[in-house]
Design an enzyme around this catalytic site. Structure first.
Site, PDB file in Angstrom:
ATOM      1  N   TRP A 252       0.840  -1.213   0.000  1.00  0.00           N
ATOM      2  CA  TRP A 252       0.000   0.000   0.000  1.00  0.00           C
ATOM      3  C   TRP A 252       0.866   1.251   0.000  1.00  0.00           C
ATOM      4  O   TRP A 252       0.538   2.255  -0.623  1.00  0.00           O
ATOM      5  CB  TRP A 252      -0.904  -0.025   1.243  1.00  0.00           C
ATOM      6  CG  TRP A 252      -1.798   1.186   1.360  1.00  0.00           C
ATOM      7  CD1 TRP A 252      -3.056   1.344   0.876  1.00  0.00           C
ATOM      8  CD2 TRP A 252      -1.477   2.424   2.018  1.00  0.00           C
ATOM      9  NE1 TRP A 252      -3.543   2.581   1.182  1.00  0.00           N
ATOM     10  CE2 TRP A 252      -2.580   3.275   1.880  1.00  0.00           C
ATOM     11  CE3 TRP A 252      -0.354   2.889   2.697  1.00  0.00           C
ATOM     12  CZ2 TRP A 252      -2.618   4.561   2.412  1.00  0.00           C
ATOM     13  CZ3 TRP A 252      -0.382   4.176   3.224  1.00  0.00           C
ATOM     14  CH2 TRP A 252      -1.506   4.996   3.083  1.00  0.00           C
ATOM     15  N   HIS A 253       2.006   1.165   0.716  1.00  0.00           N
ATOM     16  CA  HIS A 253       2.842   2.350   0.855  1.00  0.00           C
ATOM     17  C   HIS A 253       3.535   2.737  -0.446  1.00  0.00           C
ATOM     18  O   HIS A 253       3.822   3.916  -0.658  1.00  0.00           O
ATOM     19  CB  HIS A 253       3.880   2.139   1.953  1.00  0.00           C
ATOM     20  CG  HIS A 253       3.303   2.334   3.317  1.00  0.00           C
ATOM     21  ND1 HIS A 253       2.662   1.323   3.999  1.00  0.00           N
ATOM     22  CD2 HIS A 253       3.228   3.427   4.108  1.00  0.00           C
ATOM     23  CE1 HIS A 253       2.233   1.791   5.157  1.00  0.00           C
ATOM     24  NE2 HIS A 253       2.557   3.059   5.254  1.00  0.00           N
ATOM     25  N   GLY A 254       3.836   1.776  -1.272  1.00  0.00           N
ATOM     26  CA  GLY A 254       4.493   2.184  -2.509  1.00  0.00           C
ATOM     27  C   GLY A 254       4.835   1.010  -3.387  1.00  0.00           C
ATOM     28  O   GLY A 254       4.943  -0.131  -2.923  1.00  0.00           O
TER      29      GLY A 254
ATOM     30  N   PHE B 136       2.134   8.298  -1.232  1.00  0.00           N
ATOM     31  CA  PHE B 136       1.408   7.032  -1.137  1.00  0.00           C
ATOM     32  C   PHE B 136      -0.048   7.220  -1.528  1.00  0.00           C
ATOM     33  O   PHE B 136      -0.837   6.342  -1.500  1.00  0.00           O
ATOM     34  CB  PHE B 136       1.510   6.467   0.284  1.00  0.00           C
ATOM     35  CG  PHE B 136       2.945   6.373   0.754  1.00  0.00           C
ATOM     36  CD1 PHE B 136       3.932   5.932  -0.112  1.00  0.00           C
ATOM     37  CD2 PHE B 136       3.299   6.746   2.033  1.00  0.00           C
ATOM     38  CE1 PHE B 136       5.251   5.878   0.305  1.00  0.00           C
ATOM     39  CE2 PHE B 136       4.611   6.677   2.457  1.00  0.00           C
ATOM     40  CZ  PHE B 136       5.592   6.248   1.595  1.00  0.00           C
TER      41      PHE B 136
END
Lengths: 495, 472
Positions: free
Chosen positions: A330-332, A495
Site C-alpha cells: 500500500w505504501h508504494g 502514497f
C-alpha cells in the site's frame, strides 16, 4: 496544495470564513467545491479519478441497499451483494493498480520471466501517481464494505457522499476515515463554535510545529547522508537512521494533526492516527499506535475477513503476513516497502511465538520496579526494530538498505563524531541544534502527558496566562526559526 | 457571539506575537542579518527611496561593468554610481523610477550593461525583492511584462509562484530571511560588518565592485569573440521604458559601451547589429547617444575578460572626464572624495600609480631615499617620471624629499629625528621612517585636506625593469 504552503494559508481562512457565513444548506456544497479545488491545485486532470471512485462506491452503496430491500432469498441476496462489492473493489483497485502499480508489476514480471530464461522488453507506462489515491480509494472502499455489512445505511445524497470521499483536510494523506464517523458528521452542518475553532487552530499550530521544526530539520540530516551514502559509515549512518525514524513519525503525524485541527475548526472530529508509537513495547503494540486509520482498516477489511486468528495458528500467521504484505505494498510500488511490511509481519509472528513459549512475561513480574524496567527494555527493543524497518522504508533498493545496516555496525567513529561536531557536517548549524533539542523536549513532554491520558491542549489551557503564552510563543518562535526549511513535501503524499 | 469571535481573533494575533516580532525585526533592522552580497542592493534601494538634499547631476547606472569602470571620486562630487553587479535593465528601470519619484532629475545618466545581460532574461528579481525594492505596483508591472513578452525567467523565478513569493518579500515573511538571520546569529558581528560595508559604499558614492589590481590571466583563458548581437523582448521593453523615462524628465542619456581588452574580438556583423539596435532605441531623441569606446585596452587593465581593475577604471574615468568636460570639468577633489582616493591609494601596488591617484589633489608625498648617492638622482627621477609637473623638493632632513599635488609648500607636518628614525606627525597620526631601512625608498602619503597619513609604504628599485615595486 501543501498544508505548509502560502496557498493553504490563504485558502483555509477563506474556506472557513465562508463556511460559517453561508446558510446551513449550502455549507456542504461549499466544502465540496473547496475540496475539489484543493485537489485540483495539484493536477486538475486527476480529479476525474477521485470523481470516478466516488461514483462507483456511491452506486455500490445504493445497489447493496437496493438488493437488501428486495425480498431475495438469503443466498441470492448474498450473491448479488457480493457481486456488487466485488465490482466496486475490482474497479477501484483496478484504478489504483493501474496508476500506482502497473510499472512495478511489469518489472517484477519481467524479472520472473528473465529468471526462467524468457527475456522480453517490457514497456514502461508514463504515469504520474495521483496524489492521495491510496488514501481516498481505501476510504471509499470502506464505505462499500460498511454498507455491505449493514453497519450504515447507504448515503442518498451524492454531494454529501462526494464530500465524505474528498473532504480536503484528510483527502491526500489521511487519516483514512470511516463512513460511520465522518459521513454522519457531514449530515449535520456545523455552526461556528468558539471552542472548536480555538482547539482546532491550536491543534494545527502543534501539527505545523512537528512538521516544520522537527521533521523538516531531520530531513536535512537524512537527505544529506542518503545523497552521499558511500562516504559514510558507523555513527553517521546510525544518526541518519535515527533521524529518519523521527522524521517519518513527525512528518506523517504532523500532517495528521494539521488535518485533525483543520477539520476541528470546521466542527468535524477526525480519528486519531497516532498514539505515541515509539512508546510501544512490542511491534503488535506499535501497530496499534502507528497510522491507526490504516492498520485498523487492514484489520477490519482484510485480516478479520481472512479469518483473523480464528482458524488456527498457521492460518493466523499466514493472515498476519499477508496483511503486512498488503500494508507494505500500500505504501508504494517498490520491493523495499514490501520487505518493510513483511519485516514487521515476521517480527509480530516471532513475538507471538515468544509469548506462546514464555507466556506474558510482564504479567509474571510482580516487582513494580522490575516491571517498569522490563517495559523500558521492551520499548527500546521495539524502537530499535522499528528503526531497522525504517532503513528499508527509506532506502531505494534492498541492497542499499542492507548496506546501510551492515555499515552502521562499523562504529569506529563514535568518538570523532561526537567530539568533532559531526552533526554540523550533516547540515545542522548551531542555532538549528538548539531549536532541535528544544523541540525534542517539547515533543517528549507532550507525549508523556498524552501517555498519561491527558489532552495537552486542555492541560495548557488550564494554566495561567504567563505559562500558556510562554508555551505558545516558544512553539511559534521555533516555527519561525524553521520557516526557511519549508518546501519539504509530506512523505506520505507519495502514497 | 461577536465577542467570542473578537476574542478569538485577538488570541490568534497574540499567539502569533513572535511572528509579528520577527517581521518587524526584518523590516526595521535588515542590516543586522543581510548577507554581504545584499548590502549594496540594500544601500541602493535605500538611496533611491530617500530624498537627498543635494541634487546629483550625474547618475551612473548598469551592472558590474558600470560599477567597475566609472569612479565617481574622479568624476565629480555630484556623481553617484547606482549600478549593481548582476542586475539587468529591468532592475535599472525601477532604480531610476524610484529615484526620480523622490529626487530631482539628474542632467545626465551614463548607463552600461554588458551585452550578455541584454541577451538573457535573468531579471535579478529575487535579489532586489529581498531588500524590498519592488512595490506591489512594480511587481504587477513586472509580472505583466514577463507574461506579455513570454520571457523565460526560470533562472530567476518560477512564474507559477510569482505572487506567492512577491507577497512574502513585500510583507517580510520570515521564511525568506531566516537563513540569513540564523547565519547572522552564528557569525555574531554581521551588523557591524554591514555597517562598515555601508560606509565603504557611501565613501565610494555607490560604487561597489571588486576593487583590485589583479590582472586578467589570458594564459588560462580563451579569446572572447562576439558574433551575434540581440536583445530579448523583455530587456528591450524595459530599455524602451528607461529611455522614455529619461525623455520625460529631460535627462541626457549616454549609453556607453566601455572598452574591451585586446583579447576580445567583435565581428563587423556584431558591430553593425549593436549600432543599429541603439540607433533604433534612441531614434528621435536629440539629447541621447550611444557611445562605444572601441579602444582596445591592455589586458593588464582588466581582472577578467569584462571587468576592469583599478588601473583600467582609472584610465577609463580619465577618458570620460576628457570627453565630457562640460559635465565633469576640472575640479579639485573635495575632502570627502579624497577619502575615497585614500582608499584607492591604500590598495595600490605600484608606486607610479600612487602618483596618478594623487594627481593634483591636496596631498603631500614624503620620499626618503636610501639608495647609494650615485643612484639617487636616477631613482628619484624614475619616481618623478610618473608624476606631474611638480619637482621633488628637499627638506631639512638629508635624503628626505617632498612633493605636493597642488604645488604648495610643505606645511602641517611635524618632524622629529632621533638616532634611528624620522618620526612624522600629521594631526594625531604618527609614522616612522627607519634611517637604517633595508628599502630603497620609503614613501609617506599625506592627505592634507583631512589631515591624515594615508599610507606609509616602501619600495625597492628594480634595475632590470627600471621601476619600483611596492613592498607592502
Amino acid at each position: 496544495m501543501l498544508f505548509n504552503s502560502a496557498d493553504f494559508l490563504i485558502f483555509f481562512p477563506i474556506v472557513t470564513l465562508m463556511y460559517f457565513i453561508i446558510p446551513a444548506k449550502a455549507k456542504n456544497y461549499w466544502l465540496l467545491i473547496a475540496s475539489y479545488f484543493f485537489y485540483m491545485c495539484w493536477n486538475p486532470k486527476y480529479i476525474i479519478l477521485l470523481f470516478t471512485s466516488t461514483v462507483i462506491t456511491f452506486i455500490s452503496g445504493l445497489a447493496i441497499e437496493f438488493i437488501s430491500g428486495k425480498e431475495y432469498d438469503f443466498k441470492k441476496e448474498k450473491t448479488y451483494k457480493n457481486l456488487v462489492v466485488a465490482a466496486s473493489f475490482t474497479l477501484n483497485l483496478g484504478l489504483l493498480f493501474y496508476f500506482k502499480y502497473i510499472n512495478f508489476a511489469l518489472d517484477i514480471m519481467s524479472h520472473i520471466l528473465g529468471a526462467v530464461g524468457i527475456h522480453m522488453t517490457v514497456p514502461a507506462f508514463d504515469i504520474i501517481l495521483p496524489v492521495g489515491i491510496s488514501f481516498y480509494t481505501f476510504q471509499a472502499l470502506s464505505y462499500t464494505m460498511d454498507v455491505y455489512r449493514g453497519e450504515i445505511y447507504a448515503e442518498k445524497n451524492f454531494f454529501r457522499y462526494a464530500l465524505f470521499v474528498s473532504f480536503f483536510p484528510q483527502l491526500v494523506a489521511g487519516p483514512i476515515e470511516r463512513s460511520k464517523n465522518l459521513l454522519k458528521q457531514l449530515a449535520v452542518p456545523k455552526a461556528y463554535d468558539y471552542d472548536n475553532v480555538r482547539t482546532g487552530l491550536l491543534t494545527m499550530l502543534w501539527g505545523y510545529f512537528i512538521k516544520l521544526v522537527i521533521a523538516d530539520r531531520m530531513a536535512i540530516i537524512v537527505d544529506n547522508v542518503y545523497a552521499d551514502l558511500e562516504n559514510y559509515h558507523g555513527m553517521v549512518l546510525v544518526v541518519a537512521s535515527l533521524a529518519f525514524t523521527i522524521q517519518i513519525y513527525c512528518d506523517f503525524m504532523g500532517y495528521s494533526i494539521i488535518a485533525k485541527g483543520a477539520a476541528k475548526v470546521l466542527g468535524m472530529e477526525l480519528m486519531e492516527n497516532f498514539h505515541m508509537p515509539y512508546f510501544a513495547d512490542s511491534i503488535k503494540d506499535f501497530w496499534r499506535r502507528w497510522h491507526i486509520s490504516l492498520s485498523s482498516w487492514l484489520r477490519d477489511y482484510l485480516y478479520i475477513p481472512l479469518g483473523g486468528n480464528r482458524k488456527g495458528t498457521a492460518r493466523k500467521y499466514f493472515n498476519l503476513l499477508l496483511t503486512f504484505f498488503v500494508s507494505g505494498l500500500w505504501h508504494g510500488a517498490n520491493i523495499t516497502f514490501v520487505v518493510w511490511g513483511l519485516f514487521h509481519g515476521i517480527i509480530q509472528v516471532i513475538e507471538d511465538i515468544f509469548r506462546k513459549v514464555f507466556g506474558n512475561v510482564s504479567e509474571q513480574i510482580t516487582n513494580k520496579n522490575l516491571a517498569l524496567l522490563w517495559k523500558g527494555i521492551n520499548i527500546v527493543k521495539t524502537f530499535i526494530i522499528a528503526n531497522i524497518g525504517w532503513v528499508f522504508f527509506r532506502s531505494e533498493t534492498i541492497g542499499q538498505a542492507l548496506w546501510v545496516l551492515k555499515n552502521s555496525l562499523k562504529l569506529d567513529n563514535v568518538k570523532s563524531f561526537i567530539t568533532g561536531g559531526g552533526i554540523y557536517a550533516l547540515g545542522v548549524n548551531k542555532v538549528g541544534l538548539v531549536v532541535m533539542i528544544t523541540a525534542f523536549i517539547l515533543l517528549f513532554v507532550c507525549s508523556l502527558i498524552k501517555e498519561k491520558k491527558i489532552a495537552p491542549i486542555e492541560w495548557i489551557s488550564s494554566k495561567n496566562f504567563i505559562i500558556r503564552y510562554a508555551i505558545y510563543w516558544t512553539i511559534v518562535t521555533l516555527i519561525v526559526f524553521s520557516l526557511d526549511l519549508n518546501g519539504q513535501e509530506f512523505i506520505y503524499f507519495q502514497f | 457571539m461577536k465577542k467570542t469571535k473578537l476574542n478569538l481573533l485577538i488570541k490568534c494575533i497574540l499567539v502569533m506575537v513572535p511572528m509579528w516580532a520577527m517581521i518587524a525585526f526584518i523590516k526595521l533592522y535588515p542590516l543586522a542579518f543581510t548577507g554581504r552580497d545584499s548590502v549594496i542592493i540594500y544601500w541602493n534601494t535605500n538611496f533611491i527611496n530617500t530624498h537627498h538634499k543635494e541634487d546629483y547631476k550625474v547618475l551612473i547606472m548598469g551592472d558590474s561593468v558600470a560599477a567597475t569602470c566609472f569612479m565617481p571620486e574622479y568624476l565629480s562630487e555630484d556623481t553617484i554610481n547606482l549600478s549593481i553587479a548582476g542586475s539587468s535593465m529591468l532592475d535599472g528601470y525601477y532604480t531610476l523610477k524610484h529615484y526620480l519619484k523622490n529626487n530631482a532629475a539628474p542632467t545626465d545618466i551614463f548607463v552600461t550593461y554588458m551585452d550578455y545581460h541584454l541577451q538573457q532574461d535573468n531579471i535579478f528579481w529575487r535579489a532586489s525583492s529581498l531588500v524590498g525594492k519592488y512595490t506591489f505596483e512594480d511587481n504587477k508591472e513586472i509580472y505583466d511584462s514577463i507574461m506579455a513578452t513570454d520571457a523565460d525567467v526560470s533562472e530567476s523565478i518560477n512564474m507559477d509562484n510569482f505572487w506567492e513569493e512577491a507577497i512574502q518579500y513585500v510583507i517580510g515573511y520570515p521564511g525568506k530571511y531566516m537563513n540569513a538571520i540564523v547565519q547572522a546569529i552564528e557569525e555574531g558581528d554581521r551588523l557591524e560588518a554591514n555597517k562598515k560595508l555601508l560606509k565603504k559604499i557611501d565613501l565610494h558614492s555607490g560604487r561597489y565592485c571588486k576593487m583590485v589590481n589583479d590582472i586578467y590571466d589570458i594564459a588560462n583563458s580563451n579569446r572572447v569573440g562576439y558574433g551575434e548581437f540581440f536583445v530579448t523582448d523583455l530587456q528591450d521593453l524595459y530599455y524602451t521604458r528607461f529611455v522614455e523615462l529619461c525623455a520625460e524628465n529631460d535627462i541626457r542619456l549616454h549609453i556607453v559601451k566601455t572598452p574591451s581588452s585586446y583579447y576580445t574580438a567583435y565581428t563587423e556583423k556584431y558591430e553593425k547589429q549593436i549600432r543599429e539596435y541603439y540607433a533604433g532605441l534612441l531614434g528621435g531623441y536629440d539629447n541621447m547617444e550611444f557611445v562605444w569606446y572601441r579602444d582596445e585596452y591592455f589586458v593588464e587593465w582588466f581582472w577578467d575578460n569584462a571587468h576592469m581593475n583599478q588601473h583600467g577604471s582609472y584610465q577609463f574615468t580619465q577618458r570620460l572626464k576628457a570627453d565630457y568636460p562640460e559635465i565633469f570639468g576640472n575640479y579639485a577633489a573635495t575632502p570627502r572624495q579624497m577619502e575615497t582616493i585614500n582608499a584607492d591609494i591604500n590598495i595600490e601596488n605600484e608606486l607610479s600609480y600612487i602618483f596618478k591617484w594623487i594627481d593634483k589633489s591636496n596631498y603631500t608625498v614624503l620620499l626618503y631615499n636610501n639608495l647609494p648617492p650615485d643612484e639617487k638622482i636616477n631613482t628619484l627621477y624614475q619616481v618623478y617620471l610618473h608624476y606631474n609637473d611638480q619637482f621633488l623638493m628637499p627638506t631639512d632632513i638629508p635624503n628626505l624629499y617632498y612633493v605636493t599635488g597642488d604645488g604648495a609648500a610643505l606645511s602641517g607636518i611635524n618632524f622629529a629625528v632621533d638616532d634611528k628614525n624620522i618620526n612624522l606627525q600629521v594631526g594625531s597620526d604618527l609614522t616612522s621612517i627607519s634611517l637604517a631601512s633595508k628599502y630603497d625608498i620609503t614613501a609617506v602619503i599625506i592627505d592634507n585636506s583631512n589631515g591624515t597619513i594615508v599610507r606609509t609604504t616602501h619600495a625597492n628599485y628594480n634595475f632590470e625593469e627600471g621601476s619600483f615595486h611596492l613592498m607592502d
